[in-house]
Motif scaffolding. Structure first.
Motif, PDB file in Angstrom:
ATOM      1  N   ALA A   1      -6.941  -2.241   0.363  1.00 14.33           N
ATOM      2  CA  ALA A   1      -6.776  -3.409   1.155  1.00 14.33           C
ATOM      3  C   ALA A   1      -5.980  -4.323   0.217  1.00 14.33           C
ATOM      4  O   ALA A   1      -5.926  -4.498  -0.761  1.00 14.33           O
ATOM      5  CB  ALA A   1      -8.255  -4.022   1.410  1.00 14.33           C
ATOM      6  N   ALA A   2      -5.155  -5.370   1.208  1.00 10.76           N
ATOM      7  CA  ALA A   2      -4.228  -6.327   0.629  1.00 10.76           C
ATOM      8  C   ALA A   2      -4.610  -7.677   1.206  1.00 10.76           C
ATOM      9  O   ALA A   2      -5.070  -7.844   2.230  1.00 10.76           O
ATOM     10  CB  ALA A   2      -3.081  -5.865   0.942  1.00 10.76           C
ATOM     11  N   PRO A   3      -4.490  -8.705   0.266  1.00 12.37           N
ATOM     12  CA  PRO A   3      -4.975 -10.030   0.762  1.00 12.37           C
ATOM     13  C   PRO A   3      -4.140 -10.379   2.117  1.00 12.37           C
ATOM     14  O   PRO A   3      -3.097  -9.931   2.568  1.00 12.37           O
ATOM     15  CB  PRO A   3      -4.057 -10.759  -0.436  1.00 12.37           C
ATOM     16  N   GLY A   4      -4.747 -10.946   3.078  1.00 13.67           N
ATOM     17  CA  GLY A   4      -4.351 -11.077   4.321  1.00 13.67           C
ATOM     18  C   GLY A   4      -4.728 -10.134   5.328  1.00 13.67           C
ATOM     19  O   GLY A   4      -4.756 -10.200   6.735  1.00 13.67           O
ATOM     20  N   ASP A   5      -5.173  -8.796   4.845  1.00 16.69           N
ATOM     21  CA  ASP A   5      -5.828  -8.132   5.829  1.00 16.69           C
ATOM     22  C   ASP A   5      -7.257  -8.548   6.258  1.00 16.69           C
ATOM     23  O   ASP A   5      -7.800  -9.580   5.854  1.00 16.69           O
ATOM     24  CB  ASP A   5      -6.256  -6.762   5.151  1.00 16.69           C
TER      25      ASP A   5
ATOM     26  N   GLY B   1     -14.831  -8.790   0.453  1.00 21.95           N
ATOM     27  CA  GLY B   1     -13.602  -9.123   1.119  1.00 21.95           C
ATOM     28  C   GLY B   1     -13.047 -10.466   0.863  1.00 21.95           C
ATOM     29  O   GLY B   1     -11.938 -10.606   0.614  1.00 21.95           O
ATOM     30  N   ASN B   2     -13.928 -11.454   0.763  1.00 21.27           N
ATOM     31  CA  ASN B   2     -13.527 -12.875   0.384  1.00 21.27           C
ATOM     32  C   ASN B   2     -12.963 -12.867  -0.967  1.00 21.27           C
ATOM     33  O   ASN B   2     -11.836 -13.653  -1.188  1.00 21.27           O
ATOM     34  CB  ASN B   2     -14.869 -13.717   0.394  1.00 21.27           C
ATOM     35  N   ALA B   3     -13.623 -12.478  -1.910  1.00 18.00           N
ATOM     36  CA  ALA B   3     -12.926 -12.471  -3.283  1.00 18.00           C
ATOM     37  C   ALA B   3     -11.600 -11.574  -3.249  1.00 18.00           C
ATOM     38  O   ALA B   3     -10.851 -11.979  -4.258  1.00 18.00           O
ATOM     39  CB  ALA B   3     -13.742 -11.714  -4.421  1.00 18.00           C
ATOM     40  N   LYS B   4     -11.200 -10.639  -2.575  1.00 13.25           N
ATOM     41  CA  LYS B   4     -10.135 -10.024  -2.493  1.00 13.25           C
ATOM     42  C   LYS B   4      -8.951 -10.961  -1.543  1.00 13.25           C
ATOM     43  O   LYS B   4      -7.881 -10.147  -1.638  1.00 13.25           O
ATOM     44  CB  LYS B   4     -10.288  -8.541  -1.951  1.00 13.25           C
ATOM     45  N   GLY B   5      -9.235 -12.013  -0.923  1.00 13.50           N
ATOM     46  CA  GLY B   5      -8.267 -12.557   0.054  1.00 13.50           C
ATOM     47  C   GLY B   5      -8.170 -12.017   1.127  1.00 13.50           C
ATOM     48  O   GLY B   5      -7.146 -12.022   1.946  1.00 13.50           O
ATOM     49  N   LEU B   6      -9.120 -11.268   1.869  1.00 14.11           N
ATOM     50  CA  LEU B   6      -8.973 -10.875   2.990  1.00 14.11           C
ATOM     51  C   LEU B   6      -9.717 -11.729   4.086  1.00 14.11           C
ATOM     52  O   LEU B   6     -10.510 -12.773   3.439  1.00 14.11           O
ATOM     53  CB  LEU B   6     -10.318  -9.423   3.397  1.00 14.11           C
ATOM     54  N   ARG B   7      -9.215 -11.666   5.382  1.00 12.18           N
ATOM     55  CA  ARG B   7      -9.828 -12.711   6.256  1.00 12.18           C
ATOM     56  C   ARG B   7     -11.031 -12.201   6.833  1.00 12.18           C
ATOM     57  O   ARG B   7     -11.157 -11.115   7.514  1.00 12.18           O
ATOM     58  CB  ARG B   7      -8.739 -12.805   7.433  1.00 12.18           C
ATOM     59  N   VAL B   8     -12.340 -12.614   6.479  1.00 12.53           N
ATOM     60  CA  VAL B   8     -13.448 -11.890   6.870  1.00 12.53           C
ATOM     61  C   VAL B   8     -13.979 -12.677   8.015  1.00 12.53           C
ATOM     62  O   VAL B   8     -14.196 -13.722   8.417  1.00 12.53           O
ATOM     63  CB  VAL B   8     -14.541 -12.278   5.590  1.00 12.53           C
TER      64      VAL B   8
END
Length: 290
Positions: A125-129, A147-154
Motif C-alpha cells: 500500500a501507499a500513502p493516500g490509498d 492503515g492510519n500509521a501508513k498514511g492510508l485514508r481509513v
C-alpha cells in the motif's frame, strides 16, 4: 491509487418469501438463489465496477474457492485472500414482496484473518490509498491503526453495528459511514453527535430520504436525495453505495459528486435481486433513467 478492503466473503442464500417470518412461524419460500456476498465482497465488487483498483484482504474455506474465483473474474485483486480449513462465511437472506429483508449471518473464515495477511497487504500500500473495514471480520482495530500509521485514508462502514467495535477503530478513522439508526446508537454509546466524533468525513445513509455528509472539521452538512425507484430487494444497496462513494473519491471526484454517483448506483441496485453478482457497472449507473 488503490482501495484495500479488509472484508468478508460470504455465500448468500436468498429466499423469496411472501412476507418476513414471525417468531415461531414456519413459512415456505417461493424461490432460492445463491449469490456471492458478504459486506466486504459487495464493496469490493462495487468499488471495482466504479472504476478503482481494489485489493481484497479476506479468507474462505475449501467450500469457498468459487467465491474467490468469482471475485477475480469481476476484477478484484484476490492475492491476499487466504484459504483456510474453517468453512466459508454464509448468510441466509429472506426477502419479502416489498424488497425488505431479514438476514442470518455465519461468520466462518471471515473471523480468522491473520496479522501476516495484513502485513503482506500493507507492504504493497501507499500513502493516500483507501482502507475500508466493516464489522464482519476480525483485526479491525489493528488494521485501522496500521492503515492510519501508513498514511492510508481509513474508512469504516459500521455494520453490522456494534458500538464497541466502532469505538475501537474511531481514533484511527478518516471516514465513517453508518445509517440513521446506527448513528443514534453510536450517539447513545458515546454521548457525541456524528459532527463531534473527531472524524473528518461522516456519511449517514437515510434510506428513501437519501444520504447526509457531515464535514467533521467545519460542521457543514451536505444532503443528497434518494432517487425514485420501486425496490424489489434492498440487500447490498448500502454496500453498493459505500463502494461507489469510495471509488469516486479514489478517482478524484468531490464528495458531492461521489455521493450523487453512489446514490444512482444504490437506486439501481434495489431494482435487482441479489448481492455482489448484480451490482451495476459504472456505465449502467451513468445510463440509468430515473
Amino acid at each position: 491509487m488503490a482501495i484495500l478492503n479488509l472484508g468478508s466473503i460470504n455465500a448468500d442464500m436468498v429466499y423469496a418469501m411472501p412476507h418476513l417470518p414471525a417468531p415461531g412461524e414456519t413459512l415456505a419460500a417461493g424461490g432460492l438463489q445463491k449469490f456471492l456476498g458478504g459486506k466486504g465482497a459487495n464493496m469490493s465488487v462495487a468499488a471495482t465496477r466504479g472504476g478503482s483498483e481494489v485489493k481484497h484482504i479476506g479468507a474462505v474455506g475449501a467450500d469457498g474457492v468459487w467465491a474467490v474465483e468469482r471475485l477475480a473474474d469481476y476484477g478484484v485483486d484476490v492475492e491476499h485472500v487466504a484459504r483456510l480449513d474453517t468453512p466459508t462465511g454464509h448468510a441466509i437472506i429472506a426477502v419479502d414482496r416489498d424488497g425488505e429483508n431479514l438476514i442470518i449471518l455465519y461468520p466462518g473464515a471471515n473471523r480468522e484473518l491473520t496479522m501476516a495477511q495484513l502485513d503482506r497487504a500493507f507492504a504493497q500500500a501507499a500513502p493516500g490509498d483507501i482502507l475500508v473495514l466493516q464489522n464482519e471480520t476480525n483485526l479491525q482495530a489493528e488494521a485501522a491503526e496500521r492503515g492510519n500509521a501508513k498514511g492510508l485514508r481509513v474508512c469504516y462502514a459500521a455494520a453490522p453495528f456494534d458500538a464497541a467495535a466502532v469505538q475501537a477503530v474511531l481514533p484511527h478513522l478518516d471516514f465513517l459511514i453508518l445509517n440513521e439508526v446506527e448513528a443514534e446508537q453510536l450517539r447513545q454509546a458515546t454521548g457525541k453527535t456524528p459532527a463531534d466524533l473527531g472524524v473528518r468525513d461522516v456519511i449517514i445513509t437515510l434510506g428513501a430520504k437519501g444520504a447526509r455528509h457531515i464535514d467533521g472539521a467545519s460542521g457543514a452538512v451536505l444532503d443528497v436525495p434518494a432517487l425514485p425507484v420501486t425496490a424489489v430487494d434492498t440487500t447490498g444497496a448500502g454496500d453498493t453505495f459505500t463502494g461507489y462513494v469510495l471509488s469516486a473519491l479514489d478517482r478524484g471526484l468531490s464528495m458531492a459528486d461521489a455521493m450523487a454517483e453512489a446514490a444512482r448506483a444504490g437506486a439501481l441496485m434495489v431494482t435487482r435481486r441479489g448481492t455482489a453478482d448484480v451490482i451495476p457497472t459504472r456505465q449502467e449507473v451513468a445510463d440509468a433513467q430515473f
